[in-house]
Structures are given as structure tokens and as C-alpha cells.
Design an enzyme around this catalytic site. Structure first.
Site, PDB file in Angstrom:
ATOM      1  CG  ASN A 140      -2.100   0.872   1.056  1.00  0.00           C
ATOM      2  OD1 ASN A 140      -2.546   1.018   0.127  1.00  0.00           O
ATOM      3  ND2 ASN A 140      -2.646   1.378   1.981  1.00  0.00           N
ATOM      4  NE  ARG A 145       5.823   7.804   2.482  1.00  0.00           N
ATOM      5  CZ  ARG A 145       5.591   6.616   3.316  1.00  0.00           C
ATOM      6  NH1 ARG A 145       5.056   5.873   3.078  1.00  0.00           N
ATOM      7  NH2 ARG A 145       5.822   7.239   4.666  1.00  0.00           N
ATOM      8  NE  ARG A 190       3.658   0.439   4.029  1.00  0.00           N
ATOM      9  CZ  ARG A 190       3.254   1.383   4.016  1.00  0.00           C
ATOM     10  NH1 ARG A 190       3.980   2.335   4.969  1.00  0.00           N
ATOM     11  NH2 ARG A 190       2.598   1.903   3.201  1.00  0.00           N
ATOM     12  CE  LYS A 233       2.659  -6.949  -5.373  1.00  0.00           C
ATOM     13  NZ  LYS A 233       3.860  -6.110  -4.957  1.00  0.00           N
ATOM     14  N   PRO A 250       2.713 -12.236  -9.207  1.00  0.00           N
ATOM     15  CG  PRO A 250       4.776 -11.227  -8.442  1.00  0.00           C
ATOM     16  CD  PRO A 250       4.356 -12.129  -9.581  1.00  0.00           C
ATOM     17  CG  ASP A 252       1.036  -4.749  -8.703  1.00  0.00           C
ATOM     18  OD1 ASP A 252       0.398  -4.984  -9.823  1.00  0.00           O
ATOM     19  OD2 ASP A 252       2.090  -4.205  -8.718  1.00  0.00           O
TER      20      ASP A 252
END
Length: 293
Positions: A140, A145, A190, A233, A250, A252
Site C-alpha cells: 500500500n 516512497r 509496516r 501479493k 504477483p 498488484d
DNA sequence: GGCCAGGAGTAAA
DNA sequence: TTTACTCATGGC
């Protein structure tokens, strides 16, 4: 099996440079810009620089299939970068196998377009722990970033001056930083995931060597998913990029868009078998860069 | 100020 | 077994 590369070492003053050719249509830019690593970036129009295995390295390329490694001897290339760049896999053959697995139209044409766009991508053989950490950070989150978080994590764990920021933090480094320290790096929720990963890898509850040796993909998924924050994922990304388990696929937000747009009738990756991961990279790259490869 | 980003844990249905 | 809500943070 080793492929037939032509490798030549030269010196510009004190600086060694290794020139490599004969690697199909390998593309440095595409390989480092398809979201599998977050510690490399373009340094100018023809070069990509970054850090892996605690070493800073620059790859320069002007034509597909040949490139130079700046500041690198032939021996260093053979011992580190040849394997890292996965130069002994025949990606031309992989492309053919992917297209052969998609016999029905219009899916075949859709895949063909993505393969053409992404052709030259290699799946890097990266460090499993580093990939575990970076893809926990990826959840997320957006790609710029993620890069910045990986950088600040490395800097926070650096010990003796600049050169040590090259080294990727070990599980013990993260334990020393603590969950609070990880949170202060702006990792958000996280932080708890990173700390849990560090604890379980350090005490052996999650054994990365066993996962690497595990041929059963489902079992490998189950093991890496013991870490909090590792769902379907993130697990597939870790297994693909950190363990080179190329049957991972994967999905996403980018892939959901790519699949919806290119395969309106639905898409089942399973017939692609061990090439699912590479096909995914072609689709991801094609979707992310659209008309601007 | 709301929406989105290489999602997953949790509670509720 | 699926569905909604929540979780930090920053860019747009």
C-alpha cells in the site's frame, strides 16, 4: 549452464572496466526499471547505478545485449554480477515458451505486444532478506516512497561512516533499531511487520535457506507467509525476486489494470508454468510505461 | 480535502 | 468463504 558471453577487461587509469557482450537482447534500463529492485536508478542517459551485495555498481549500455560494468574487474564480474544479472538464462527461449503457452487469440496477440515491449528484462537474482524487507515496505505504498524508505533504513543502520550505508541492514540491525526506531523512519504500520520479520528470521522460525531449497511453491509461500504483513501479493514478490521462483505471478494494482485492459475475457496464468513470473514482468513493464518504453 | 499507492489483518456477515 | 474497515505516510 554458462552461456557464451564475451568478456573483456580494460583500464582507464586506475579504474577497471569490464565489457560484456553476447547476452541476447538484455536491457539494463528495462531490467532496473520494472519494479524488482529499489536501490538502482538511472545516473545518466545510458547508465544505471545502484547498490547490491554491499557494493556500489554502475552498468552502462548503449545497445541491447552488450554493456560495461564500471569500476569492476573481470573477476568481480564473474563472482558477483554475472549471476546477479541472470546472464546465463536464455531469455529469447523464455519469450518463445511464454507465447507458445498462449495459443488462443486474442490473448496471444495481447501477450505478444507486452513481451515485445518488455523484451530485454532479466529477473535479477537478489538477496532474499533484502527483498523480504523491501517488499514489506512496498505494501500500500508507491514506488518513489519505497525507494526513500529503503534508503533511510540503510542510513539508520549504518555504523562507520559513508561506506557502511552500502550494506543492507541485517535482521539483527532491525532488532537493534527496535519497532519504535523503525516507526520513526516513517515506515508507518509496516514497522511492526519489519520487526516481526527480523525476529522470526533471527530466531530461525522463518528459515530463508530452507525456503530457497524448497521446490514446492505452495510450501514456500506458506513458510514466508509466517511473517506478519506477508500476504499473497508480497509473498509472490519475495519468492520471485528474492528466491528466483519464477512460477510466482504477483498481482498488484498495476497488474489488475494490465490484465483487465489486455485480457477482457479473463486471464489464467497457470498454463505459463515456470514462466509466469517473467510474463508478469513484461505485463507490468508494459502497463507501467505505456506508450513510453 | 479526498484519493491513491507493487496490501494485509481483523471483525463481521 | 467473502466483504468492509482500518492501518501511516506523502504526492497529487
Amino acid at each position: 549452464m554458462k552461456s557464451n558471453l564475451y568478456i573483456e577487461e580494460s583500464f582507464s587509469g586506475e579504474i577497471p572496466t569490464t565489457c560484456v557482450s553476447g547476452c541476447g537482447n538484455f536491457s539494463v534500463a528495462k531490467t532496473f526499471d520494472c519494479g524488482q529492485t529499489f536501490r538502482f536508478s538511472p545516473s545518466d542517459e545510458t547508465a544505471t547505478s545502484g547498490i547490491a551485495f554491499g557494493q556500489r555498481v554502475t552498468f552502462r549500455q548503449t545497445v541491447p545485449g552488450s554493456f560495461t560494468v564500471i569500476g569492476c574487474t573481470k573477476n568481480e564480474f564473474e563472482s558477483t554480477w554475472r549471476d546477479y544479472l541472470d546472464l546465463d538464462t536464455d531469455y529469447g527461449e523464455c519469450e518463445r515458451l511464454i507465447l507458445d503457452a498462449m495459443p488462443d487469440e486474442p490473448s496471444r496477440t495481447a501477450m505478444e505486444e507486452a513481451v515485445k515491449r518488455g523484451s530485454g528484462i532479466h529477473i535479477l537474482r537478489q538477496d532474499p532478506w533484502e527483498i523480504t524487507v523491501t517488499f514489506l515496505l512496498s505494501q500500500n505504498n508507491n514506488i518513489p516512497r519505497i525507494r526513500s524508505l529503503v534508503d533511510s533504513l540503510c542510513q539508520a543502520c549504518a555504523k562507520d561512516g559513508d561506506t557502511d550505508t552500502l550494506r543492507f541492514p541485517s535482521p539483527e540491525d532491525l532488532l537493534n533499531l527496535g519497532e519504535d526506531g523503525l516507526f520513526r523512519l516513517k515506515t508507518g504500520y509496516r514497522a511492526a511487520y519489519l520487526y516481526d520479520a527480523a525476529v522470526k528470521v533471527a530466531d530461525g522460525r522463518v528459515n530463508l535457506y530452507e525456503i530457497a531449497a524448497c521446490d514446492d511453491y505452495e510450501q514456500a509461500t506458506e513458510r514466508i507467509s509466517q511473517i506478519k504483513g506477508v500476504g499473497p501479493k508480497v509473498a509472490s514478490c519475495i519468492l520471485l525476486f528474492g528466491f528466483h521462483k519464477t512460477e510466482a505471478f504477483p498481482v498488484d494494482v498495476w497488474m489488475k489494470r494490465a490484465l483487465a485492459r489486455r485480457f477482457p475475457g479473463g486471464f489464467d496464468p497457470r498454463p505459463l508454468g515456470e514462466w509466469q513470473g517473467l510474463a508478469q514482468q513484461y505485463l507490468f513493464y508494459a502497463e507501467r510505461w505505456g506508450e513510453n518504453p
